[in-house]
Structures are given as structure tokens and as C-alpha cells.
Design an enzyme around this catalytic site. Structure first.
Site, short mmCIF file in Angstrom:
data_model
loop_
_atom_site.label_atom_id
_atom_site.label_comp_id
_atom_site.label_asym_id
_atom_site.label_seq_id
_atom_site.Cartn_x
_atom_site.Cartn_y
_atom_site.Cartn_z
CE LYS A 54 -3.78 -2.63 1.99
NZ LYS A 54 -4.60 -3.08 3.10
CD GLN A 98 -3.77 -4.84 6.24
OE1 GLN A 98 -3.87 -3.76 5.66
NE2 GLN A 98 -4.13 -5.97 5.68
CG ASP A 121 -9.79 -0.48 4.92
OD1 ASP A 121 -9.75 -0.91 3.76
OD2 ASP A 121 -9.00 -0.80 5.81
N1 GUN Z 1 -7.17 -7.32 5.68
C1 GUN Z 1 -7.45 -7.99 4.53
N2 GUN Z 1 -8.00 -7.17 3.61
C2 GUN Z 1 -8.05 -5.95 4.19
C3 GUN Z 1 -8.51 -4.69 3.73
O1 GUN Z 1 -9.02 -4.52 2.61
N3 GUN Z 1 -8.40 -3.66 4.62
C4 GUN Z 1 -7.88 -3.84 5.87
N4 GUN Z 1 -7.82 -2.78 6.67
N5 GUN Z 1 -7.46 -4.99 6.32
C5 GUN Z 1 -7.53 -6.04 5.48
#
Ligand code: GUN
Length: 291
Positions: A54, A98, A121
Site C-alpha cells: 500500500k 490493517q 477502508d
Molecule cells: N485485511 C485484509 N484485507 C483488508 C482490507 O481490505 N483492509 C484492511 N484494513 N485490512 C484487510
């Protein structure tokens, strides 16, 4: 006839190119670059890899990124304080915590602490609630589900009245993608671990989104000819001939579905790259909302 292969690499790049232009416009008009803060708790290797990707994507598009790496035993109040500080920080447009979080952390409370306008998100309960309700729109749509919808749109799939089957009911993918498909006027069935006779549902689906994390669960003889298949699964399968000793496969048995489906995403090279592309799009949107 063989299915069309939906190329997630090309479509994700298209999204990122659009974001790059948007970021440059914002820079030109407001002398401002969007900022994304990531919060990584603990030492889950897969999560650390995702977060690094990211940051790399941010860098490539001119988005500032701010990293918070926190110990696995961080307390609930301390983590909430960090999120609140990010809410108050004018240089931060988007906040990404995350998932998964360690077991002692109340995930819902953390996600509810994120300022709605920075919830890139789309996991804040208000955003998810709006996604579920008729006539309401969330500020942000969760990134992997948004990526699935973009792949369907770019493939030209008509969802109006289509039979859509979603495999899996996770908060991150299954549930939100089912809500999005319903908003797009598909008739949606969610198939999960307690479903009786999964195959009877799959066989009538015009569109399948698979997000259960079971390697090659869906076989060619379970699907309707011409169906569009979006495979969200990323599973390791032992393969002594591969350099790392394993290869990545989806929830769909690609080889047996390829001759039957109308269109299908490969793994890797399908949905995977879309998640980060949509996160970049959401971060740009958050920054634009500020002006
Ligand atoms: N863990 C797996 N996919 C995601 C996501 O799209 N966002 C976040 N914050 N955690 C994740």
C-alpha cells in the site's frame, strides 16, 4: 469455447493511472497531496506485506503515506488514542487499520473510532450500514468489494436482474460484495459453510464471487455455461516444482472452469491488485472532500 480472462493487472493499472491524474490535478489546484495513514498492529507477515504494498502504491501515485507499526500487545485505549490523533491530524486524509487485529482488541470499537470522512477502508459501521440500506450511499466502499465491482463493470457484465452467488460472508469481502451486487439490482444468494447443496446455487449463477479461502473449491462442472467468475481467494498449494515450494491458487479451479465460464479472473493477476488500486481511489476521494 474458452472464457475471456479478466485482466486485473490492466484494470488496476487503469484505476491507478486515473488516480495519478487526480492527484496531480489536486496538487496543481490546491498545492496539496493526499495523505494515507496505515496502522499495523503486531507481526503478521501477510499483513506487513500488504501494508508495504500500500505504501509503495502511494509513492508511485504521489500520495503521501504515514506508517504506524505497533506492538501486538498494545492496549485498546492506546490504539484508540492513536486513531483519534490521526482523526485530528490535518495532514491525514485516509486512515487504514490493517485487519485482522490481535484477539484482545475490540475491532468494532477501533473501526468506529475512525472519522467517517477518513474511513477509506469503508469498514466504519455507519458506512457499512449505509451500504446495506436502500437509498443511502456510504462515503467509502470497502476496497476488495469495490475492486470486484469494477472488474465486473469493465467486463461489461449486466447485473440488472442477474443471479449472483457470493461464496463467503466475511465482513471484509463476502458481505459487502453481496450488498453491492444487490444495490446493482442483482438477485443475490450468499453461500457459506452451513449452506446445504452449494452446487445447486452455483449452477444457476450468472455471476459468482468466490471469497471463502478454500483452494480450488469451485469446479467447472458446478457452474453455468457462460457465467462470469470473480475469484477473490488467494491460497497456497504445495508444489515441489515451484521455486518457493508452493503456488498460489484461487477458490476456483481455473483450468476446469475456463472452458465453461464466459469470463473469469485468474489468480494471481485478477482481484489481488484491485484492492490497493481502489484504496488509492478512496484516498484521493477523501482528500478531494476536504476542499
Ligand atoms: N485485511 C485484509 N484485507 C483488508 C482490507 O481490505 N483492509 C484492511 N484494513 N485490512 C484487510
Amino acid at each position: 469455447m474458452s472464457a475471456a480472462i479478466i485482466d486485473g493487472k490492466i484494470i488496476a493499472q487503469k484505476v491507478k493511472d486515473e488516480v495519478k491524474v487526480g492527484v496531480a490535478d489536486l496538487q496543481a489546484s490546491h498545492h496539496y497531496a493526499p495523505g494515507l495513514a496505515t496502522v499495523l498492529v503486531g507481526d503478521n507477515t501477510a499483513s506487513a506485506t500488504y501494508v508495504r504494498s500500500k505504501h509503495r502504491a502511494c509513492q508511485a501515485l504521489g500520495i503521501r503515506s504515514i506508517s504506524h507499526e505497533l506492538p501486538a500487545d498494545i492496549s485498546q485505549p492506546k490504539l484508540e488514542t492513536i486513531v483519534k490523533e490521526l482523526n485530528d491530524d490535518p495532514d491525514v486524509d485516509g486512515i487504514l487499520v490493517q485487519l485482522p487485529l490481535p484477539g484482545h482488541i475490540d475491532e468494532e470499537k477501533i473501526l468506529s473510532t475512525i472519522d467517517l470522512v477518513k474511513d477509506v477502508d469503508g469498514f466504519h459501521p455507519v458506512n457499512i450500514g449505509r451500504l446495506a440500506m436502500k437509498g443511502r450511499n456510504p462515503l467509502f466502499i470497502p476496497c476488495t468489494p469495490a475492486g470486484c465491482m469494477r472488474l465486473l463493470a469493465e467486463t461489461g457484465v449486466d447485473l440488472n436482474g442477474a443471479e449472483a452467488v457470493v461464496l463467503g460472508r466475511s465482513n471484509i469481502v463476502g458481505l459487502p460484495v453481496a450488498l453491492l451486487l444487490q444495490k446493482a439490482n442483482a438477485t443475490v444468494t450468499i453461500v457459506h459453510s452451513r449452506t446445504r447443496n452449494m452446487e445447486s446455487h452455483l449452477r444457476r449463477a450468472d455471476v459468482i464471487v468466490a471469497a471463502v479461502g478454500i483452494a480450488e473449491l469451485i469446479k467447472g462442472d458446478m457452474i453455468k455455461p457462460g457465467a462470469t467468475i470473480i475469484d477473490v481467494g488467494i491460497n497456497r498449494q504445495d508444489d515441489p516444482s515451484a521455486k518457493r515450494g508452493y503456488r498460489l491458487v484461487g477458490d476456483v479451479d481455473f483450468n476446469s472452469c475456463l472452458p465453461i465460464a464466459g469470463a473469469i479472473t485468474p489468480v494471481p493477476g485478477g482481484v489481488g491488485r484491485m484492492t490497493i488500486a481502489m484504496l488509492m481511489e478512496n484516498t484521493l476521494k477523501a482528500a478531494r472532500m476536504k476542499f
